[in-house]
Design an enzyme around this catalytic site. Structure first.
Site, PDB file in Angstrom:
ATOM      1  N   PHE A   1      -5.199  -5.915   2.231  1.00 33.25           N
ATOM      2  CA  PHE A   1      -4.641  -6.824   1.220  1.00 33.25           C
ATOM      3  C   PHE A   1      -5.574  -6.975   0.025  1.00 33.25           C
ATOM      4  O   PHE A   1      -5.108  -7.189  -1.093  1.00 33.25           O
ATOM      5  CB  PHE A   1      -4.460  -8.235   1.806  1.00 33.25           C
ATOM      6  CG  PHE A   1      -3.383  -8.359   2.833  1.00 33.25           C
ATOM      7  CD1 PHE A   1      -2.066  -8.492   2.460  1.00 33.25           C
ATOM      8  CD2 PHE A   1      -3.692  -8.357   4.185  1.00 33.25           C
ATOM      9  CE1 PHE A   1      -1.058  -8.612   3.403  1.00 33.25           C
ATOM     10  CE2 PHE A   1      -2.697  -8.480   5.144  1.00 33.25           C
ATOM     11  CZ  PHE A   1      -1.381  -8.610   4.753  1.00 33.25           C
TER      12      PHE A   1
ATOM     13  N   TYR B   1      -2.726  -3.132 -13.458  1.00 33.22           N
ATOM     14  CA  TYR B   1      -2.549  -3.610 -12.076  1.00 33.22           C
ATOM     15  C   TYR B   1      -1.639  -2.646 -11.312  1.00 33.22           C
ATOM     16  O   TYR B   1      -1.987  -2.148 -10.239  1.00 33.22           O
ATOM     17  CB  TYR B   1      -1.963  -5.025 -12.072  1.00 33.22           C
ATOM     18  CG  TYR B   1      -1.445  -5.436 -10.727  1.00 33.22           C
ATOM     19  CD1 TYR B   1      -2.312  -5.640  -9.653  1.00 33.22           C
ATOM     20  CD2 TYR B   1      -0.070  -5.587 -10.499  1.00 33.22           C
ATOM     21  CE1 TYR B   1      -1.832  -5.988  -8.404  1.00 33.22           C
ATOM     22  CE2 TYR B   1       0.420  -5.935  -9.257  1.00 33.22           C
ATOM     23  CZ  TYR B   1      -0.464  -6.138  -8.216  1.00 33.22           C
ATOM     24  OH  TYR B   1       0.014  -6.468  -6.975  1.00 33.22           O
TER      25      TYR B   1
END
Ligand code: UDP
Length: 349
Positions: A94, A162
């Site tokens: 994550f 991103y």
């Protein structure tokens, strides 16, 4: 009091386990990571969290049996010994920076943290022979999609650093599959939202950039108003449309992805969304209905890097992982977020 949105939240059984499964979770003290860790613990898995605690919260790890390693996944002196001695069946990754706007301003921060540092982790996995990897990817890898709802066959063409950083790490993983047999599941999240049904853990970003918590923070007095980013999009009400997916549904998909890899599954990508789209204005209306309060709103310009409409076609995840969002009601998503904000922790660890 918040009703339970769906009775089985967090009770998935990993039917591939015939022994205690050992899982390493990077970023397990973060928002989606911590919800997944709780569900893993419920299955009986042996969970180790690796988190540098830059954005993670110690309070987000509520199960005492979880081992927390405070360190950076780019630090070889931490990850090599951890992987070489850990006997992990799988790694769920994550840990990443997630702020689209910041990634446009400071791309190197994103490429360093979301690509360069994970290469060290992958190197340690290769050295240790750990070949199952569940990776938090994103619908931002599609950029401005040509089809709505978006299938996994949509071209990946990210429009911000991103999204690019996540896309590039997917490519790295595919190369590692070819070279040394790493099997990865890329979970392309749509808009993660909501908090655990019991209100014990939730979303606490600093700074908070996401729509739902920012709306609710205007009601707790932490924010003066919510700014709507753009009202001139080519959508029915002019605001952006997103597919909001409850964090416990996302967490459940990770368990199913590990199970899939344990059964010998090959490298695959899956969209994780509900298949339903809601506009910013519709979320505002939902928040007013759920809280019974008027939200102070200001209308501003578009935010850089925001595609007008992102809705998942989640059919592949249903077919192959047997996963489907159980919570398809935005009221319930906002109810759980509001329970966290108004609970004993007041929305902060
Ligand atoms: N948004 C907004 N005001 C805010 C935060 C977000 O209008 O303060 C909009 C944003 O432009 C997008 C949607 O809400 O259309 C969801 O944004 P969020 O940052 O929650 O998630 P993202 O889509 O970036 O993953």
């Amino acid at each position: 009091n918040v009703r339970t949105p769906w009775p089985e939240a967090g009770t998935t059984r990993l039917n591939s386990i015939d022994k205690i499964m050992k899982v390493l979770v990077t970023g397990g003290a973060g928002y989606i990571g911590s919800h997944t860790v709780r569900q893993l613990v419920k299955t009986g898995a042996d969970v180790t969290v690796l988190d540098n605690m830059v954005y993670g919260h110690i309070g987000a790890i509520v199960d005492p049996e979880v081992k927390l390693v405070k360190g950076d996944l780019g630090d070889a002196s931490v990850v090599y010994p951890l992987l070489m001695t850990g006997n992990f069946d799988a790694v769920i990754h994550f840990a990443a920076y997630i702020n689209v706007g910041e990634s446009v301003q400071n791309p190197l921060k994103y490429y360093m943290n979301n690509i360069a540092r994970p290469l060290v982790l992958l190197g340690a996995m290769q050295a240790a022979g750990v070949k199952r990897f569940v990776f938090s990817s994103t619908c931002a890898t599609y950029g401005v999609p040509t089809q709505i709802p978006i299938p996994e066959t949509e071209k990946q063409d990210p429009i911000n650093p991103y999204g690019s950083s996540k896309y590039m790490l997917e490519k790295v993983c595919k190369d590692c599959d070819r070279a040394w047999g790493l099997k990865s599941v890329f979970l392309r999240y749509f808009n993660a939202s909501g908090c655990s049904v019991d209100g014990l853990i939730g979303e606490d970003h600093e700074p908070e950039t996401h729509l739902i918590p920012n709306i609710l923070l205007t009601l707790t007095g932490e924010k003066e108003y919510i700014e709507v980013f753009g009202t001139d999009y080519d959508t029915p009400d002019g605001t952006c449309i997103r597919d909001y997916i409850h964090v416990d549904d996302l967490a459940d998909a990770h368990l199913k992805a590990v199970d899939y890899l344990m059964k010998g599954g090959s490298t695959e990508c899956f969209n994780l969304g509900t298949g339903l789209g809601l506009s910013v204005r519709e979320i505002l209306e939902t928040a007013e209905k759920v809280t019974g309060k008027k939200i102070p709103v200001r209308y501003g310009p578009r935010r850089e890097g925001d595609p007008p409409r992102l809705i998942a076609n989640p059919a592949k995840a249903k077919e192959i992982l047997g996963w489907e969002a159980q919570c398809k009601d935005a009221n319930k998503i906002v109810e759980t977020a509001w329970k966290w904000m108004t609970g004993p922790r007041g929305g902060h660890y």
